[in-house]
Design an enzyme around this catalytic site. Structure first.
Site, PDB file in Angstrom:
ATOM      1  N   HIS A  28      33.806  40.674  40.427  1.00 25.41           N
ATOM      2  CA  HIS A  28      33.413  41.293  41.687  1.00 25.41           C
ATOM      3  C   HIS A  28      32.180  40.605  42.239  1.00 25.41           C
ATOM      4  CE1 HIS A  28      33.114  44.312  44.814  1.00 25.41           C
ATOM      5  NE2 HIS A  28      31.813  44.364  44.560  1.00 25.41           N
ATOM      6  N   SER A  29      32.222  40.256  43.531  1.00 27.04           N
ATOM      7  CA  SER A  29      31.128  39.601  44.230  1.00 27.04           C
ATOM      8  C   SER A  29      30.737  38.328  43.482  1.00 27.04           C
ATOM      9  CB  SER A  29      29.952  40.571  44.375  1.00 27.04           C
ATOM     10  OG  SER A  29      29.035  40.109  45.331  1.00 27.04           O
ATOM     11  N   MET A  30      29.506  38.218  42.963  1.00 24.39           N
ATOM     12  CA  MET A  30      29.133  37.041  42.182  1.00 24.39           C
ATOM     13  C   MET A  30      30.145  36.777  41.077  1.00 24.39           C
ATOM     14  SD  MET A  30      25.689  36.435  39.841  1.00 24.39           S
ATOM     15  CE  MET A  30      26.250  37.539  38.529  1.00 24.39           C
ATOM     16  N   SER A  88      37.392  40.009  43.740  1.00 27.45           N
ATOM     17  CA  SER A  88      37.006  41.265  44.380  1.00 27.45           C
ATOM     18  C   SER A  88      35.683  41.113  45.131  1.00 27.45           C
ATOM     19  CB  SER A  88      36.879  42.357  43.310  1.00 27.45           C
ATOM     20  OG  SER A  88      36.406  43.563  43.854  1.00 27.45           O
TER      21      SER A  88
END
Length: 236
Positions: free
Chosen positions: A74-76, A102
């Site tokens: 997710h993200s990073m 994500s």
């Protein structure tokens, strides 16, 4: 099947622990502990995203050949998952069955804003604006200050990342998850389809950039259907 999970900036493996209660026994949840957090709290932060990828690979490589596996980030964590795939591919290890990207724009898109070098007050304000910061941090300056070095390090890793275009596309199915109130342009998310030569499915969830924290049941249901039954369900 093993499900390797990679956290967002400032997050630890703990963000995925509650998923264990919602996944079937046939899925072995394996959240990755990054340096500077969790049981690796005393280890120095990564100096670059490349160093993080080397470290993550060293910690999971023994498991890659003994089981089918998938990756969720997710993200990073999505950027880490993307580069981790190419590290695994480059070294000739078994490729994942599936990758879940994500809450992240396509890796080739450069963000206009860089915040990792801002003064503390401005940096904290930007972090809070992103959402997802626990209330106990927002309301406690001393506690928040303890997390600033980790957050700066993670944001620096992402913001100084240099995208390298590959000739070979991702050779497994991918899923792209998005929060309906996130600020990532939908047209950018659609570009993920060009990053794989396999199937690419898109799923929208209620919430902002940190929608994974409030959609546990929906996301784990998606993962179960995708990994176990091979079904692609649409969630709006």
């Amino acid at each position: 099947m093993i499900l390797f999970c990679l956290p967002y900036a400032g997050g630890s493996e703990a963000i995925y622990h509650k998923w264990e209660h919602h996944l079937n026994e046939s899925i072995n949840l394996c959240p990755i502990t990054l340096k500077g957090r969790g049981r690796r709290f005393n280890e120095p932060f990564y100096s670059s995203l490349e160093e993080a990828i080397e470290d993550i690979f060293e910690h999971i490589k023994a498991k890659l050949e003994v089981s089918e596996y998938a990756i969720f980030g997710h993200s990073m964590g999505s950027l880490l998952a993307y580069e981790l795939y190419y590290k695994i591919n480059e070294l000739g290890f078994k490729l994942p069955n599936h990758i879940f990207f994500s809450g992240y724009r396509t890796p080739g898109t450069k963000k206009n804003e860089s915040i990792h070098s801002l003064p503390n007050n401005e940096f904290k304000r930007k972090i809070v604006e992103l959402g997802g910061t626990p209330e106990e941090l927002v309301n406690n300056d001393d506690l928040f200050d303890l997390f600033i070095p980790l957050l700066r390090s993670d944001f620096k890793m992402v913001e100084t990342y240099k995208y390298k275009e590959r000739k070979n596309k991702i050779s497994c199915d991918i899923s792209v998850l998005n929060g309906l109130s996130d600020t990532i342009p939908l047209e950018n998310l659609r570009y993920w389809k060009s990053y794989t030569d396999k199937s690419c499915q898109f799923y929208n969830f209620d919430g902002n950039h940190f929608f994974i924290n409030s959609n546990t049941v929906e996301i784990t249901s998606l993962i179960k259907h995708t990994l176990e039954a091979g079904k692609k369900i649409k969630i709006f």
